[in-house]
Scaffold this motif. Sequence first.
Motif, PDB file in Angstrom:
ATOM      1  N   THR A   1       0.991  -1.116   0.108  1.00  0.00           N
ATOM      2  CA  THR A   1      -0.101  -0.045  -0.052  1.00  0.00           C
ATOM      3  C   THR A   1       0.973   1.079  -0.033  1.00  0.00           C
ATOM      4  O   THR A   1       0.628   2.244  -0.791  1.00  0.00           O
ATOM      5  CB  THR A   1      -0.978   0.043   1.361  1.00  0.00           C
ATOM      6  N   LEU A   2       2.022   1.198   0.763  1.00  0.00           N
ATOM      7  CA  LEU A   2       2.687   2.451   0.889  1.00  0.00           C
ATOM      8  C   LEU A   2       3.682   2.674  -0.542  1.00  0.00           C
ATOM      9  O   LEU A   2       3.874   3.623  -0.879  1.00  0.00           O
ATOM     10  CB  LEU A   2       3.984   2.340   2.058  1.00  0.00           C
ATOM     11  N   PHE A   3       4.061   1.265  -0.935  1.00  0.00           N
ATOM     12  CA  PHE A   3       4.900   1.017  -2.324  1.00  0.00           C
ATOM     13  C   PHE A   3       3.863   2.018  -3.385  1.00  0.00           C
ATOM     14  O   PHE A   3       4.657   2.724  -4.193  1.00  0.00           O
ATOM     15  CB  PHE A   3       5.225  -0.151  -2.875  1.00  0.00           C
ATOM     16  N   ALA A   4       2.818   1.831  -3.334  1.00  0.00           N
ATOM     17  CA  ALA A   4       1.695   2.108  -4.495  1.00  0.00           C
ATOM     18  C   ALA A   4       1.528   3.702  -4.469  1.00  0.00           C
ATOM     19  O   ALA A   4       1.335   4.332  -5.338  1.00  0.00           O
ATOM     20  CB  ALA A   4       0.367   1.627  -4.387  1.00  0.00           C
ATOM     21  N   GLN A   5       1.910   4.194  -3.487  1.00  0.00           N
ATOM     22  CA  GLN A   5       1.844   5.655  -3.174  1.00  0.00           C
ATOM     23  C   GLN A   5       3.188   6.397  -3.824  1.00  0.00           C
ATOM     24  O   GLN A   5       3.165   7.875  -3.344  1.00  0.00           O
ATOM     25  CB  GLN A   5       1.665   5.983  -1.765  1.00  0.00           C
ATOM     26  N   ALA A   6       3.879   5.980  -4.515  1.00  0.00           N
ATOM     27  CA  ALA A   6       5.199   6.309  -5.118  1.00  0.00           C
ATOM     28  C   ALA A   6       4.535   7.576  -5.871  1.00  0.00           C
ATOM     29  O   ALA A   6       3.678   7.748  -6.603  1.00  0.00           O
ATOM     30  CB  ALA A   6       5.717   5.476  -6.027  1.00  0.00           C
ATOM     31  N   LYS A   7       5.442   9.122  -5.744  1.00  0.00           N
ATOM     32  CA  LYS A   7       4.882  10.149  -6.372  1.00  0.00           C
ATOM     33  C   LYS A   7       6.249  10.952  -6.881  1.00  0.00           C
ATOM     34  O   LYS A   7       7.380  10.625  -6.228  1.00  0.00           O
ATOM     35  CB  LYS A   7       3.969  10.890  -5.588  1.00  0.00           C
ATOM     36  N   VAL A   8       6.156  11.893  -7.759  1.00  0.00           N
ATOM     37  CA  VAL A   8       7.289  12.526  -8.164  1.00  0.00           C
ATOM     38  C   VAL A   8       7.627  13.613  -6.964  1.00  0.00           C
ATOM     39  O   VAL A   8       6.601  14.394  -6.513  1.00  0.00           O
ATOM     40  CB  VAL A   8       6.883  13.339  -9.453  1.00  0.00           C
ATOM     41  N   GLY A   9       8.867  13.727  -6.615  1.00  0.00           N
ATOM     42  CA  GLY A   9       9.384  14.611  -5.302  1.00  0.00           C
ATOM     43  C   GLY A   9       9.555  15.884  -5.894  1.00  0.00           C
ATOM     44  O   GLY A   9       9.382  16.390  -7.129  1.00  0.00           O
ATOM     45  N   PHE A  10      10.105  16.829  -5.172  1.00  0.00           N
ATOM     46  CA  PHE A  10      10.373  18.066  -5.217  1.00  0.00           C
ATOM     47  C   PHE A  10      11.240  18.365  -6.659  1.00  0.00           C
ATOM     48  O   PHE A  10      12.444  17.483  -6.656  1.00  0.00           O
ATOM     49  CB  PHE A  10      11.234  18.596  -4.248  1.00  0.00           C
TER      50      PHE A  10
ATOM     51  N   ASP B   1       9.274  10.114  -4.295  1.00  0.00           N
ATOM     52  CA  ASP B   1       8.886  10.137  -2.657  1.00  0.00           C
ATOM     53  C   ASP B   1       7.867   9.496  -2.428  1.00  0.00           C
ATOM     54  O   ASP B   1       6.884   9.021  -3.254  1.00  0.00           O
ATOM     55  CB  ASP B   1       8.388  11.437  -2.493  1.00  0.00           C
ATOM     56  N   TRP B   2       8.062   8.614  -1.110  1.00  0.00           N
ATOM     57  CA  TRP B   2       6.829   7.848  -0.590  1.00  0.00           C
ATOM     58  C   TRP B   2       6.510   8.617   0.717  1.00  0.00           C
ATOM     59  O   TRP B   2       5.084   8.990   0.974  1.00  0.00           O
ATOM     60  CB  TRP B   2       7.425   6.469  -0.224  1.00  0.00           C
ATOM     61  N   ILE B   3       7.155   8.958   1.633  1.00  0.00           N
ATOM     62  CA  ILE B   3       7.166   9.672   2.797  1.00  0.00           C
ATOM     63  C   ILE B   3       7.827  11.095   2.678  1.00  0.00           C
ATOM     64  O   ILE B   3       9.213  10.769   2.865  1.00  0.00           O
ATOM     65  CB  ILE B   3       7.331   8.964   4.030  1.00  0.00           C
ATOM     66  N   GLU B   4       7.303  12.168   2.494  1.00  0.00           N
ATOM     67  CA  GLU B   4       8.119  13.424   2.457  1.00  0.00           C
ATOM     68  C   GLU B   4       9.091  13.681   3.151  1.00  0.00           C
ATOM     69  O   GLU B   4       8.916  13.610   4.558  1.00  0.00           O
ATOM     70  CB  GLU B   4       7.310  14.509   2.081  1.00  0.00           C
ATOM     71  N   ASP B   5      10.432  14.040   2.721  1.00  0.00           N
ATOM     72  CA  ASP B   5      11.638  14.460   3.702  1.00  0.00           C
ATOM     73  C   ASP B   5      12.002  13.026   4.627  1.00  0.00           C
ATOM     74  O   ASP B   5      12.659  13.387   5.552  1.00  0.00           O
ATOM     75  CB  ASP B   5      11.003  15.541   4.773  1.00  0.00           C
ATOM     76  N   GLU B   6      11.400  11.854   4.414  1.00  0.00           N
ATOM     77  CA  GLU B   6      11.755  10.884   5.138  1.00  0.00           C
ATOM     78  C   GLU B   6      12.006   9.521   4.311  1.00  0.00           C
ATOM     79  O   GLU B   6      12.923   8.744   4.411  1.00  0.00           O
ATOM     80  CB  GLU B   6      10.662  10.183   6.004  1.00  0.00           C
ATOM     81  N   LEU B   7      11.339   9.312   3.143  1.00  0.00           N
ATOM     82  CA  LEU B   7      11.679   8.210   2.317  1.00  0.00           C
ATOM     83  C   LEU B   7      11.629   8.301   0.837  1.00  0.00           C
ATOM     84  O   LEU B   7      10.413   8.567   0.300  1.00  0.00           O
ATOM     85  CB  LEU B   7      10.514   7.073   2.761  1.00  0.00           C
TER      86      LEU B   7
END
Length: 166
Positions: free
Chosen positions: A50-59, A65-71
């Motif tokens: 579920t977390l892996f599926a939340q991949a998004k383009v970062g800054f 990014d999965w967890i901003e400023d963390e992962l």
Amino acid sequence: MSKDHFVLTAVEALPDYRLRLSYADGQTFEVDLSERIFSSGYLAPLRDATLFAQAKVGFAGRSVDWIEDELDLGTDNLRHLAVEQAGGIGHERIWTWLHDTGLTLEQAAEALGISRRMLIYYRDGEKPIPRSIWLACLGWEAVRPKGRSLPLRAPSVREYAALHPA
């Protein structure tokens, strides 16, 4: 390739811990992260599908990014990994070869029989590295030629060991 060849424009999470990455230069790659996710403590949270599926383009398109400023993972490293997984030669190999040999850009370009500018294109990932260039790097490493003369044969195991003291 444009100078923005590491800028990510889209990311799509795929089954089995794979990502489809689209870059500003129009190139699209698939990268398999399963081995890294299951061998790295840092990436362990991504075992959760579920977390892996939340991949998004970062800054600024410079990370996934999965967890901003963390992962997150850098898009340059992901592109390099995707190129290697597809059977190509990632630009980081040239960086490592230059570092390991201690050659300047001028010396390395001369050793490979290419222009300094072309070597910079390969080093910076702006052009794909031809197999022949990577083989030339490996060959140079094996024989460590002195001056402009090239050896006529590859060294024996003993000769190679003498060229590469521990």
